[in-house]
Design an enzyme around this catalytic site. Structure first.
Site, short mmCIF file in Angstrom:
data_model
loop_
_atom_site.label_atom_id
_atom_site.label_comp_id
_atom_site.label_asym_id
_atom_site.label_seq_id
_atom_site.Cartn_x
_atom_site.Cartn_y
_atom_site.Cartn_z
N CYS B 233 -36.32 12.34 -11.65
CA CYS B 233 -36.97 13.09 -10.55
C CYS B 233 -36.58 14.30 -12.02
O CYS B 233 -37.67 14.32 -12.49
CB CYS B 233 -35.68 13.82 -9.28
SG CYS B 233 -34.09 13.38 -9.69
N ARG B 238 -30.85 13.70 -8.22
CA ARG B 238 -32.20 13.39 -7.59
C ARG B 238 -32.42 11.28 -7.21
O ARG B 238 -32.38 10.98 -5.98
CB ARG B 238 -32.51 14.41 -6.83
CG ARG B 238 -32.72 14.84 -6.81
CD ARG B 238 -33.95 16.22 -5.94
NE ARG B 238 -34.39 16.90 -7.25
CZ ARG B 238 -35.50 17.28 -7.59
NH1 ARG B 238 -36.26 17.94 -6.31
NH2 ARG B 238 -35.79 18.10 -8.81
#
Lengths: 99, 277
Positions: B233, B238
């Site tokens: 990410c 994430r």
């Protein structure tokens, strides 16, 4: 929008020059909703970001020019709500959402 | 691993709040969140101050990780249950990090702090007093961590999954939209990467979708489960969420999180970038 009080000001403090911003306030009746979860959805409805409202019910996103949906997630004692907002390059668009 | 081995729900956590061998740990990027309130008996790990080396961009050393867990009162035989804000991004990162340093008995609380708050469950300001321990970590297991050279070598070979939002993937945004957009790295994504945002793996309340829904999602997006997978990410938090889906919920072996992610890759000289705008 939707009957939320419009006399409360939305702070612009802390916004760097040139940023394209979508920000606003979340209200329940006459009271700001603190700790509410607000998501920014792009024009295709895809999740772009999520923030938690401040003690004064304010939220802020650093976006790009275009059409966005701001959505308040239901829970924590209030229902959800959403609003559409347009923002231009380097501008600040503000929206008030009543839940 | 089955889903129940790695994921617990809020009811389970409430029922185990006073179990001394289960340590609840809140992991946040926003350090003010824990100070304001937290789940009763939860200790805090600060994603930046506790898990990142203060000088070079990397993990803290094994010795510092041992000192951290000892100071927080976590023993080697404790069950660690992680939760946090941002839809459990940083808790997922900590889960992956605990696995790298060999703490196998770790779980995520499904939905994290958001689900707990949306349910209007109890939060307190009292900080628990856990006696110090002598925690021993294992040497870092990098089988689940990807570095830049492997990412470049994986272009067109492995599943490269970019879990950022569509606008970050295409190059329209440089950071998630809760952060200012002025960043130094180039915009775009790793050549041959597919964009499957982390958010598609989660419900609106922050809980993971069902195993069947998740399998259907990645199948529809064209992921070949027979290939090795690297998720990335912007800074690796994430993508730890998506790593958790693949490695822990799907129980796939060759899945890595590239925590250098876009802040590293988008700054490298000469590597292949694709951009849609």
């Amino acid at each position: 929008m939707c009957g939320a009080p419009d006399q409360a000001t939305i702070s612009r403090e802390g916004i760097p020059t040139g940023e394209t911003v979508v920000q606003g306030l979340v209200y329940n009746g006459d009271s700001p909703v603190s700790g509410g979860y607000v998501r920014l959805l792009d024009s295709g409805g895809e999740f772009t970001a999520e923030v938690v409202t401040s003690a004064t019910g304010q939220f802020r996103f650093f976006a790009r020019p275009g059409s966005w949906t701001v959505r308040v997630i239901p829970g924590g004692g209030h229902s959800g709500g959403e609003a559409k907002v347009e923002v231009a390059q380097g501008e600040i668009s503000e929206v008030r959402i009543s839940v | 691993m089955a889903r129940n081995d790695v994921l617990v729900d809020a009811d389970w956590v409430e029922a185990h709040l006073d179990d001394p061998k289960i340590v609840l740990v809140e992991v946040d990027e926003d350090t003010a969140a824990y100070d304001k309130n937290h789940i009763r008996n939860a200790v805090r790990i600060d994603w930046k101050r506790d898990l990142q080396d203060p000088v070079i961009r990397d993990f803290v050393s094994k010795e510092k990780f041992e000192a951290l867990l000892s100071e927080r009162g976590i023993s080697n035989d404790d069950t660690v249950v992680l939760y946090g804000g941002n839809n459990n991004w940083f808790a997922s990162y900590a889960y992956w990090y605990f696995k790298i340093y060999g703490h196998d008995n770790v779980k995520l609380m499904d939905g994290g702090r958001k689900k707990w708050e949306l349910d209007s469950r109890e939060l307190v300001a009292d900080v628990p007093d856990r006696p110090k321990t002598t925690y021993k970590a294992k040497d870092a297991n990098n089988d689940i961590r990807a570095f830049r050279d492997e990412v470049v070598a994986s272009i067109g070979v492995k599943n490269l999954i970019d879990v950022r939002s569509p606008d970050e993937f295409s190059g329209k945004l440089l950071a998630p939209a809760h952060l200012p957009q002025e960043q130094s790295q180039r915009a775009g994504h790793v050549a041959s990467a597919v964009n499957i945002p982390w958010s598609k793996a989660a419900n609106e309340d922050g809980t993971f979708r069902s195993d069947d829904e998740l399998k259907a999602l990645y199948t529809e997006e064209g992921v070949d489960f027979g290939k090795d997978t690297i998720a990335y990410c912007r800074i690796g938090e994430r993508s730890a969420h998506t790593w958790f889906v693949f490695h822990e919920l799907f129980d796939l072996a060759n899945v890595k999180n590239y925590d250098g992610s876009w802040t590293e890759y988008g700054s490298l000289v000469g590597v292949p970038i694709e951009k849609d705008v």
